[in-house]
Design an enzyme around this catalytic site. Structure first.
Site, PDB file in Angstrom:
ATOM      1  N   HIS A 443      50.639  37.699  66.268  1.00 36.45           N
ATOM      2  CA  HIS A 443      51.063  38.125  64.941  1.00 36.45           C
ATOM      3  C   HIS A 443      50.176  38.604  64.019  1.00 36.45           C
ATOM      4  CE1 HIS A 443      55.081  36.044  63.063  1.00 36.45           C
ATOM      5  NE2 HIS A 443      54.839  37.128  62.699  1.00 36.45           N
ATOM      6  N   GLU A 680      61.806  50.182  82.724  1.00 34.56           N
ATOM      7  CA  GLU A 680      60.501  49.136  82.353  1.00 34.56           C
ATOM      8  C   GLU A 680      60.734  48.184  83.880  1.00 34.56           C
ATOM      9  OE1 GLU A 680      61.135  47.024  78.640  1.00 34.56           O
ATOM     10  OE2 GLU A 680      63.238  46.873  78.989  1.00 34.56           O
ATOM     11  N   ASP A 704      56.261  46.499  79.744  1.00 32.21           N
ATOM     12  CA  ASP A 704      57.083  45.915  80.799  1.00 32.21           C
ATOM     13  C   ASP A 704      56.679  46.684  82.315  1.00 32.21           C
ATOM     14  OD1 ASP A 704      58.239  43.247  80.002  1.00 32.21           O
ATOM     15  OD2 ASP A 704      59.463  44.155  78.685  1.00 32.21           O
ATOM     16  N   CYS A 751      58.168  54.614  75.267  1.00 35.50           N
ATOM     17  CA  CYS A 751      58.111  53.872  73.569  1.00 35.50           C
ATOM     18  C   CYS A 751      57.240  52.661  74.013  1.00 35.50           C
ATOM     19  CB  CYS A 751      59.605  53.283  73.328  1.00 35.50           C
ATOM     20  SG  CYS A 751      60.385  52.249  74.558  1.00 35.50           S
TER      21      CYS A 751
HETATM   22  C1  PEP Z   1      58.018  47.779  76.783  1.00 39.61           C
HETATM   23  O1  PEP Z   1      58.260  46.830  77.646  1.00 39.61           O
HETATM   24  O2  PEP Z   1      57.159  48.971  77.058  1.00 39.61           O
HETATM   25  C2  PEP Z   1      58.662  47.757  75.483  1.00 39.61           C
HETATM   26  C3  PEP Z   1      58.718  48.915  74.593  1.00 39.61           C
HETATM   27  O3  PEP Z   1      59.618  46.763  75.335  1.00 39.61           O
HETATM   28  P1  PEP Z   1      59.192  45.306  74.781  1.00 39.61           P
HETATM   29  O4  PEP Z   1      57.720  45.724  74.369  1.00 39.61           O
HETATM   30  O5  PEP Z   1      59.667  45.135  73.556  1.00 39.61           O
HETATM   31  O6  PEP Z   1      59.434  44.727  75.823  1.00 39.61           O
HETATM   32 MG    MG Z   2      60.074  45.741  77.342  1.00 39.44          MG
END
Ligand code: PEP
Ligand code: MG
Length: 825
Positions: A443, A680, A704, A751
């Protein structure tokens, strides 16, 4: 003992006792007794007195890790010893250098009454002075434990995963957890067993790393006790995280010089500054009191006052528009609403504890048990809890706030960085952060990045080389701190800072222009956001759109489910901020796995990452899901709305979700909303050609995707650093997704964290990615990286990268590629 740097001892969890800072190197028997247990590492033993009292003698803190180095056993298990008889020899120098503390702890672990230590402090002579007295119980607890009754519940086989086995500290953790249950609980190892409420019996099982045990319980909450305690054991009883600190980490900067302290790059930036140590000290307080009513009143007042104050701070931040910080204080205030605080403290206060001792003991105990959790989110809560714990303690002792003056060149150095400590500092008056503990995903690291302050975490014990007033160079890009810089180091740093500033201001100047490669290919550079404040910052930093709105972050600190109107209000606000020229990609709720949400009922699963999470969870609550979709559709009035689903692994999952959205769109009479999936799960990439016919776009979640491709838990304390998204296996899946999407005329974004990796832009462009979605502060830099490359060269780079043997080889290829580009700037 209250001063020991280990909460298990200082909070009294192990029992009452005394700590002695040794000047000699031999541990003498404090009383007559039999050596009931001698630890394999020879750093601790238990004496059992004829009166039935078990006394644990433990040399130093964290000394079990020395695995016997520097210790000699002078007795054996079963020996009868007389007061003053030598028990263990130890090398003070080895311990002082390699362990947290050399203090010898003498604890009444079991069976004692009326402990009193007349000398609370001062010098004592070994074998001569009396240090404490303790009486035996009239009915000494039996060392042989009861057999589990016929109708008791016995859990699964679990492995001891604390690296040093079940020694004093993990045993104490297990005991403190076991005591919360009404059932009687035993730990079974083969034919031997021990009560889970007895540290000495547990230690007596001599359990090592990898040993298999079972937990058995009998009583009204036996089921819960067995599951919770088995999970706790499987998760390492708090030892993994500590252990990980000592391990090499692929992303950790490994220093080959005494003058450079290596750590983890937690927030980027380079600066020259002056160290200022920030210690979280525990104020002194009386341990006992014989006026329980007054103590309870005082505690109640302190809890109320702290809660009021936290809410006031929350409101102040809301007024200033600093929502992220406000949410932290709101969450902290909520921590205090738990009614069990008072009830647990009352029990301790009634038995003679002062309110301060009761409060601090219970808070430390609960924080420790959270700190041992497998998932980072829970571990971070431990820091939050201690943070609040200190506030209440100061209120209880009527102490003023600790003040901490900083300036633009201050490098704040501490053991850990709590979110509230960080939020209470003014970003424009801090130069950098450095901590012994912590990593890049905490965090605090996220906040430091949002404040734009460089941060090197996880420096470990080398942090002791930093003293207040010392000049240092902090490199948050690479994760190191240079101490005693000479004039040429300083000149290099100043030059690099000036170049960086020039590059940044150039990038910022162009931030609002499209990002076009040298050969004219436009790459959309979008932002990852969690709330409206992030959206504002993203627009200011020149985002072309929002590539990922993590909708679960909008309400992460809530205890109750937000109403549809509240959700709509948030989505519309973000939509208005972005306007008609930009796209907004809303990801539907992604909870479960490592992401709990207080108001979502998530049942505990053996493998939560492979269980009901993301879209699978939403589909279980179609009403709530439909409400979220209706709320999101309202944003279509203000911006180019896209909706995407997390954790899609099969075509059917997408089609069912698409149906639900189509129904809501018909009812709301909304058109032109693009629907996509996050890639993912490896199966989504492997089936990209099938999915591409149905979706409007893909967005690759590399965090992921890497975790599932490499089968490495992204929050794993030891392995996470090995899970590098540039692994050729992951790159092949990205390439496969892009090829399949383009064959159907669909676009692909990334992303996940890889999109913001300073080396990755050319690689992703070369693999065929059309959009990069990154945290707000990274937008200008990523746009500048796109502008610096030729997409044909990027394609050749990517073709080579996918053929390499591993992530390390890919990273060195990317570095080689980046160097001539940087030189040519
Ligand atoms: C990811 O898994 O790359 C993603 C963008 O989702 P999060 O990090 O929110 O799981
Ligand atoms: Mg993810």
């Amino acid at each position: 003992m209250a001063e020991l740097p280990d909460a298990v001892f200082s909070s009294g969890m192990m029992g009452e006792g005394i700590g002695i800072d040794p000047t000699g190197q031999t541990l003498l028997a404090p009383c007559r007794g039999t050596v009931a247990q001698l630890h394999r590492a020879h750093h601790a033993l238990t004496l059992r007195t004829p009166e039935g009292v078990s006394i644990l003698l433990h040399i130093g803190v964290d000394t079990v890790r020395l695995q016997g180095q520097g210790f000699t056993a002078l007795v054996q298990e079963g020996d009868l010893v007389e007061p003053g008889q030598p028990l263990l020899g130890f090398e003070l120098d080895t311990i002082a250098r390699r362990a947290k503390s050399a203090v010898v702890v003498v604890v009444v672990a079991e069976g004692g009454t009326g402990f009193s230590a007349p000398r609370a402090s001062g010098r004592v002579r070994a074998g001569r002075d009396e240090i404490a007295t303790v009486g035996g119980t009239s009915t000494p607890e039996s060392a042989s434990s009861p057999s589990p009754a016929v109708d008791s519940i016995t859990g699964r086989l679990v492995r001891i995963s604390s690296p040093s086995g079940l020694h004093a500290r993990p045993a104490a953790r297990l005991v403190s957890e076991a005591k919360r249950f009404r059932s009687s609980v035993v730990v079974i190892k083969g034919t031997a067993q021990a009560r889970a409420t007895s540290v000495t019996e547990l230690m007596g099982l001599g359990l090592s790393f990898g040993d298999e045990i079972q937990i058995s319980a009998q009583g009204t909450d036996a089921d819960l006790a067995v599951t919770s305690l088995s999970d706790l054991v499987a998760q390492g009883l708090g030892e993994d995280a500590d252990h990980a600190l000592a391990l090499p980490d692929a992303r950790r900067f490994v220093s080959d010089s005494d003058r450079v302290l290596g750590g983890v790059a937690a927030s980027p930036g380079l600066m020259v500054g002056e160290v200022k140590l920030r210690a979280l000290t525990v104020p002194k307080f009386d341990l006992e009191s014989n006026t329980p009513a007054a103590e309870m009143d005082a505690l109640e007042r302190a809890l109320e006052a702290t809660q009021r104050r936290l809410l006031r701070e929350h409101d102040d931040y809301v007024r200033r528009g600093e929502i992220e910080k406000a949410q932290i204080f709101e969450a902290h205030a909520e921590l205090l609403t738990d009614a069990t605080w008072m009830s647990d403290c009352v029990v301790a206060i009634r038995t003679g504890s002062s309110a301060a001792a009761a409060w601090f003991g219970i808070v430390s105990q609960r924080a420790d048990s959270l700190a041992s959790h497998r998932t980072a989110l829970f571990r971070e809560r431990a820091e939050d809890l201690m943070d609040v714990g200190h506030r209440v303690l100061r209120a209880l002792l009527e102490l003023p706030d600790e003040t901490f003056e900083t300036s633009k060149t201050t490098v704040v150095v501490s053991d850990t960085l709590t979110p509230s400590a960080l939020a209470s500092l003014d970003a424009s008056r801090v130069g950098a952060f450095a901590t012994a503990k912590g990593g890049a995903t905490s965090h605090a690291a996220i906040l430091a990045r949002s404040m734009g302050v460089p941060y090197v975490a996880g420096i470990g014990s080398a942090i002791e080389n930093l003293v207040s007033g010392m000049a240092v160079i902090v490199n948050g890009d690479e994760g190191w701190i240079r101490v005693h810089p000479d004039p040429s180091d300083l000149a290099d740093a100043e030059r690099a800072m000036a170049e960086r500033k020039a590059r940044m201001s150039l990038a910022e100047g162009l931030a609002h222009d499209p990002a076009r490669t040298l050969d004219g290919r436009v790459i959309e550079v979008a932002a990852n956001i969690g709330n409206a404040k992030d959206a504002e910052l993203a627009v200011k930093n020149g985002c072309d759109g929002v590539g990922l709105l993590r909708s679960e972050f909008l309400f992460v600190n809530r205890r109750t489910e937000p109403s549809e109107d509240e959700q709509r209000e948030q989505f519309e606000r973000i939509g208005r901020l972005l306007g008609r020229e930009r796209s907004l990609v809303v990801r539907t709720l992604d909870v479960g796995g490592d992401k709990p949400l207080a108001y979502m009922p998530i049942t505990s699963e053996e493998n939560p990452f492979l269980g009901i999470r993301g879209l699978r969870l939403s589909m279980r609550y179609p009403e709530a899901f439909a409400a979220q979709i209706r709320a999101a559709l309202a944003a279509a009035r203000h911006t180019k709305l896209h909706i995407m689903f997390p954790m899609v692994g099969q075509l059917d999952e997408f089609l069912r979700a698409k149906d639900l959205v189509a129904t809501q769109m018909r009812i709301a009479q909304v058109e032109n909303v693009s629907l996509g999936v996050m890639v993912e799960v490896p199966s989504a990439a492997l089936l990209a050609d099938v999915l591409a016919k149905e979706v409007d776009f893909f967005s690759i979640g590399t965090n992921d995707l890497t975790q599932y491709t490499l089968a490495i838990d992204r929050g794993h304390p030891e392995l996470a650093a090995q899970a590098d998204a540039v692994d050729p296996s992951v790159l092949r899946l990205i390439r496969m997704t892009c090829q399949a999407a383009h064959a159907e005329g669909k676009w692909v974004g990334v992303c996940g964290g890889l999109a913001a990796d300073p080396l990755a832009a050319p690689l992703l462009i070369g693999l065929g990615v059309d959009e990069l979605s990154v945290p707000g502060p990274d937008l200008p830099r990523v746009k500048a990286a796109v502008r610096a490359v030729d997409s044909n060269l990027c394609r050749r780079l990517a073709e080579r990268a996918v053929t390499l043997t591993g992530a390390t080889a890919v990273r060195s290829l990317l570095k080689q590629f980046a160097e001539p580009q940087a030189a040519g700037e």
